[in-house]
Design a protein around this motif. Sequence first.
Motif, PDB file in Angstrom:
ATOM      1  N   ALA A 148       0.831  -1.213   0.000  1.00 22.85           N
ATOM      2  CA  ALA A 148       0.000   0.000   0.000  1.00 22.85           C
ATOM      3  C   ALA A 148       0.861   1.257   0.000  1.00 22.85           C
ATOM      4  N   ASN A 149       1.993   1.198   0.689  1.00 21.15           N
ATOM      5  CA  ASN A 149       2.887   2.358   0.756  1.00 21.15           C
ATOM      6  C   ASN A 149       3.512   2.706  -0.595  1.00 21.15           C
ATOM      7  N   ALA A 150       3.449   1.779  -1.531  1.00 18.25           N
ATOM      8  CA  ALA A 150       4.015   2.037  -2.855  1.00 18.25           C
ATOM      9  C   ALA A 150       3.104   2.905  -3.712  1.00 18.25           C
ATOM     10  N   PHE A 151       1.868   3.119  -3.265  1.00 17.68           N
ATOM     11  CA  PHE A 151       0.879   3.868  -4.041  1.00 17.68           C
ATOM     12  C   PHE A 151       0.627   5.243  -3.426  1.00 17.68           C
ATOM     13  N   PHE A 433      11.317   7.199  -6.547  1.00 18.86           N
ATOM     14  CA  PHE A 433      10.557   6.175  -5.847  1.00 18.86           C
ATOM     15  C   PHE A 433      11.489   5.372  -4.955  1.00 18.86           C
ATOM     16  N   ASP A 434      11.048   5.084  -3.727  1.00 17.67           N
ATOM     17  CA  ASP A 434      11.883   4.391  -2.748  1.00 17.67           C
ATOM     18  C   ASP A 434      11.721   2.873  -2.883  1.00 17.67           C
ATOM     19  N   PHE A 435      12.434   2.310  -3.833  1.00 15.39           N
ATOM     20  CA  PHE A 435      12.367   0.865  -4.040  1.00 15.39           C
ATOM     21  C   PHE A 435      12.985   0.101  -2.877  1.00 15.39           C
ATOM     22  N   ASN A 436      13.986   0.675  -2.241  1.00 14.28           N
ATOM     23  CA  ASN A 436      14.614  -0.008  -1.117  1.00 14.28           C
ATOM     24  C   ASN A 436      13.611  -0.275   0.001  1.00 14.28           C
ATOM     25  N   SER A 437      12.776   0.712   0.303  1.00 14.46           N
ATOM     26  CA  SER A 437      11.765   0.529   1.352  1.00 14.46           C
ATOM     27  C   SER A 437      10.712  -0.495   0.940  1.00 14.46           C
ATOM     28  N   LEU A 438      10.321  -0.466  -0.330  1.00 15.30           N
ATOM     29  CA  LEU A 438       9.352  -1.449  -0.814  1.00 15.30           C
ATOM     30  C   LEU A 438       9.909  -2.858  -0.646  1.00 15.30           C
ATOM     31  N   LEU A 439      11.139  -3.051  -1.083  1.00 12.27           N
ATOM     32  CA  LEU A 439      11.759  -4.371  -0.982  1.00 12.27           C
ATOM     33  C   LEU A 439      11.951  -4.788   0.471  1.00 12.27           C
ATOM     34  N   GLY A 444      10.842  -8.401   4.438  1.00  9.88           N
ATOM     35  CA  GLY A 444      10.712  -8.525   5.895  1.00  9.88           C
ATOM     36  C   GLY A 444       9.417  -9.147   6.370  1.00  9.88           C
ATOM     37  N   SER A 445       8.434  -9.199   5.486  1.00  5.87           N
ATOM     38  CA  SER A 445       7.145  -9.801   5.857  1.00  5.87           C
ATOM     39  C   SER A 445       7.120 -11.304   5.654  1.00  5.87           C
ATOM     40  N   VAL A 446       8.157 -11.825   4.997  1.00  4.80           N
ATOM     41  CA  VAL A 446       8.219 -13.271   4.718  1.00  4.80           C
ATOM     42  C   VAL A 446       9.390 -13.882   5.472  1.00  4.80           C
TER      43      VAL A 446
END
Length: 449
Positions: A148-151, A433-439, A444-446
């Motif tokens: 959701a934070n990616a949008f 765009f902050d791809f590092n945070s998305l990744l 981290g959720s898995v």
Amino acid sequence: MKKYFKIGVFIFFLFLVYFGFATYPKLEVISGFSAKSVTSAHFIDHRSQEIIEKSDNDFDVIGWATNEINESGRFVTSNVFGLKKRKAIYREGLGATLINDGFDVTKPYEIPKRTKSSSKLPFPYGDAEPKDTVFANVDYAKLNQAVANAFDAKGEDEKRTRSVLVIYKDKIIAEKYADGFTKNSIILGWSMTKSITGTLFGILQKQGRFDIYKPAPVAEWQNDNRKYITTNDLLHMNSGLEWDEYYDRICDATKMLFQDKDMTQSQLIKPAVFKPNTHWNYSSGTTNLLSGILRKQFKTHREYLDFWYSALIDKIGMYSMVIESDMAGNYVGSSYGWATTRDWSKLGLLYLHKGNWNGEQIFDASWSKYVSTPTNTSNGKYGAQFWLNAGGFYPDAPRDLYSCNGFQGQKVFIIPSQDLVIVRMGLTGDSKFDFNSLLKGIVGSVKKD
């Protein structure tokens, strides 16, 4: 009063001089980009002109263009302030092609044969919807928040993400689209298409039809020092050939994409300025040269057109994909691949499984290691038509991550250590765009099981 008038005239004269020298030469590229963009997005993904102009074409000076869609003729004409009119045509099977005044639109042309096999298997190996699967080691709240934070929030227009898809152990665990986009939306991957082009050499190599380590089969190079350049060097962007690639000015790349009739020739004619394997230099011209080399591996143009689909694209069910061609009938392997988000993910899954697609080995398992091994002088950021995280460009993502990357932040991330494929499509690249945070949030959720 006369003094101020003269000053005003002088300033206006300076403006005209500046416009003439700095801007006027760019108008052909601007109108060319706009015509091609509108034609592709409208006739491939059926977007309206208004949406295309407000999203796909609303950056830098591209918005200067005025566009006109001809529905019955399936073409678009564009100009800038009435100057430098350009035309792009749409042909079923070949997508959009930016043409020049000498192009014969009445001349018959060949299109690739597509083969779609029906399967009741769920995604990704069949046509059925993916089965709901809950993994005990996935923190879904954290995962969904990261996605959701990616949008953009309502009223914002900064991140400009169109879709995010997360696949774990072949199952979709998160999928989200921006307003106006769905799982059926066909989106331009830009330079992610390079990874498609490179993969075809892996397939030919497996079939015993090509050796990437031999000198590149380019007749024009055999009488000078370019004869030592191998296809391996080209795949690694390490040929030593001269090339400029910028998108805020006229350069080799923009002239190729928006002016050249035969895009496979743009890099071919360049001189060598370094010895092979000593200087990494990103080049879309190199990938289109590779497309031209591929074409010469087949007896007929039809075989070349079909091979991309029969050997790879349709083989792994990327049925929405369209690779567009130039005026000379070459696939623009550097930049012009269109597909749905789910279909783009299938390329990532193929590599995650080291070339094995539901039991069929498409390319040798060693090819996935080949493309994800850093090329000399790239500082750990590039392999063979794939980008890498070996050098830690994304500090909070695993170092074994490698990816297909495209202009404006198109990404297919492959993370073997996590059994993950992550796709993000949008209109903003790494600088915004902050791809590092998305990744970081998704990985981290898995938890490893």
